[in-house]
Design an enzyme around this catalytic site. Structure first.
Site, PDB file in Angstrom:
ATOM      1  N   GLU A 144       0.826  -1.211   0.000  1.00  0.00           N
ATOM      2  CA  GLU A 144       0.000   0.000   0.000  1.00  0.00           C
ATOM      3  C   GLU A 144       0.859   1.261   0.000  1.00  0.00           C
ATOM      4  O   GLU A 144       0.569   2.223  -0.698  1.00  0.00           O
ATOM      5  CB  GLU A 144      -0.953   0.011   1.205  1.00  0.00           C
ATOM      6  CG  GLU A 144      -2.113  -0.967   1.075  1.00  0.00           C
ATOM      7  CD  GLU A 144      -2.988  -0.684  -0.151  1.00  0.00           C
ATOM      8  OE1 GLU A 144      -3.078   0.467  -0.584  1.00  0.00           O
ATOM      9  OE2 GLU A 144      -3.568  -1.643  -0.693  1.00  0.00           O
ATOM     10  N   TYR A 197      -7.246   5.718   4.684  1.00  0.00           N
ATOM     11  CA  TYR A 197      -7.318   4.786   3.563  1.00  0.00           C
ATOM     12  C   TYR A 197      -6.424   3.555   3.812  1.00  0.00           C
ATOM     13  O   TYR A 197      -6.859   2.408   3.678  1.00  0.00           O
ATOM     14  CB  TYR A 197      -6.888   5.461   2.235  1.00  0.00           C
ATOM     15  CG  TYR A 197      -6.537   4.409   1.210  1.00  0.00           C
ATOM     16  CD1 TYR A 197      -7.534   3.717   0.544  1.00  0.00           C
ATOM     17  CD2 TYR A 197      -5.203   4.024   1.007  1.00  0.00           C
ATOM     18  CE1 TYR A 197      -7.226   2.687  -0.329  1.00  0.00           C
ATOM     19  CE2 TYR A 197      -4.886   2.997   0.135  1.00  0.00           C
ATOM     20  CZ  TYR A 197      -5.899   2.330  -0.530  1.00  0.00           C
ATOM     21  OH  TYR A 197      -5.600   1.297  -1.365  1.00  0.00           O
ATOM     22  N   ASP A 209     -10.037   5.891  -2.269  1.00  0.00           N
ATOM     23  CA  ASP A 209      -8.829   6.423  -2.904  1.00  0.00           C
ATOM     24  C   ASP A 209      -9.252   7.133  -4.195  1.00  0.00           C
ATOM     25  O   ASP A 209     -10.457   7.287  -4.442  1.00  0.00           O
ATOM     26  CB  ASP A 209      -7.796   5.308  -3.169  1.00  0.00           C
ATOM     27  CG  ASP A 209      -8.228   4.380  -4.300  1.00  0.00           C
ATOM     28  OD1 ASP A 209      -9.423   4.414  -4.699  1.00  0.00           O
ATOM     29  OD2 ASP A 209      -7.383   3.632  -4.809  1.00  0.00           O
TER      30      ASP A 209
END
Ligand code: SF4
Length: 364
Positions: free
Chosen positions: A59, A144, A162
């Protein structure tokens, strides 16, 4: 049955109900996304694991870097082989970490990753937090990323928003206001919360993001292949290409940068960068206009960084040029491991020089 608690707080409640009016429509939407992802979802290395550390690594890598770049140069695989768990990363030297991150840019992501690993080792003895709030308290982890790690690793309910999800939602709900305003952000998170299911969260979250990445793309989306077309306001109103709207683009500033290639006895002179964000990285020494006035210009390399577009000119420093002041060091000249962690433009400049070196010699 659609989950509707909390709708009263949504400033634009009617917009949600316009899309999801009948009972069961939210479930139909969720099921369509999940089924599409199960059928069409792409295989990525970070999708073959439920290790929260590996998912956090992916991520953070993907925050400002395209999937194709991370895959092409095997950044994720190389990182995981070098730092296979939080313990290995927590005890690594900063130089090793920056070197492994070299080319991805935004090096604070790598530093935060290590700080997060150290916190997980100190506080959880290596076990990741069990709540979203604690996950969000890790360095570099926002709402997020916490949701992504939570849902992808544990398959537990956590909404995510996102850029891809914003594009899908703006079109799905026919949201014509600017999406880069705080009020829009709040609304997107609210919609994400209302639409995220209790079960199959991993597939749903992966699916809604991938939908934005592959079908609901910028410009002209591929609505004919879209599994949620029946719900889409922008599609039914014929305004898909006009959405999402943005308030304003960030103004790009042009900058000039001159650097010198100081080469002696097979070694190259490098200069350590300054400032908290660039600490630990090295670059080609910056030279002034007057200093480089009579030097040979080798080539130019433009690059972009944050809101700057930089025109970098690379000069060959003559052998008798004055000694540099500041933090400089000689390194064996190569494109590989012998060099310290370098910012991307400088690494590219060295590689380009190595590539054309023989031609330059012949033309002298
Ligand atoms: Fe995006 Fe088209 Fe699907 Fe609407 S129908 S969500 S615009 S791909």
């Amino acid at each position: 049955m659609a989950k509707k608690e909390g709708l009263g707080e949504v400033s634009d409640q009617s917009r949600f109900e316009k899309v999801f009016s009948d009972s069961g429509s939210v479930d139909r939407f969720r099921n369509a996304v999940i089924a599409w992802f199960k059928e069409e979802g792409r295989e990525y290395p970070w999708r073959n694991t439920t290790d929260p550390y590996a998912i956090l690594v992916s991520e953070l890598m993907l925050q400002q870097t395209r999937i194709a770049t991370v895959l092409e140069r095997d950044y994720f695989g190389r990182w995981m082989r070098r730092f296979p768990d939080v313990h290995a990363l927590a005890r690594a030297k900063e130089e090793e970490i920056l070197k492994a991150w070299e080319g991805l840019g935004y090096y604070n992501r790598a530093r935060n990753l290590q700080k997060a690993a150290q916190k997980v080792v100190e506080k959880g003895k290596g076990d990741f937090p069990d709540s979203i709030e604690e996950m969000e308290s890790l360095p570099g982890v926002g709402r997020y990323t916490a949701g992504a790690v939570f849902s992808f690793a544990y398959d537990r309910r956590a909404p995510i928003v996102d850029g891809n999800v914003i594009r899908v939602f703006a079109r799905l709900f026919g949201y014509e206001e600017a999406v880069d305003l705080p009020v829009a952000g709040k609304l997107m998170w609210k919609w994400a919360d209302l639409l995220t299911p209790e079960a199959h969260v991993r597939a749903y979250n992966s699916g809604i993001m991938e939908l934005g990445q592959r079908l609901c793309v910028r410009g002209t989306p591929e609505c004919s292949a879209c599994p949620v077309q029946e719900f889409c306001q922008a599609h039914s109103r014929g305004i898909t290409e006009q959405l999402p709207r943005k308030k304003g683009k960030v103004k790009v500033t042009l900058k000039q940068e001159s650097v010198g290639l100081f080469i002696k006895n097979g070694e190259i002179l490098l200069e350590e960068e300054s400032g908290a964000r660039r600490k630990g990285l090295w670059k080609l020494p910056v030279v002034t206009k007057s200093e480089s006035e009579d030097w040979e210009e080798l080539f130019r390399l433009p690059y972009a960084i944050t809101r700057y577009r930089v025109e970098m000119t690379v000069f060959r420093a003559p052998p008798n040029s004055r000694e540099r002041e500041g933090c400089t060091k000689w390194y064996p000249l190569s494109g590989g491991e012998s060099l310290p962690p370098l910012g991307s433009p400088y690494r590219k400049a060295i590689l380009k020089y190595l590539d054309i070196r023989d031609d330059l010699m012949m033309n002298r």
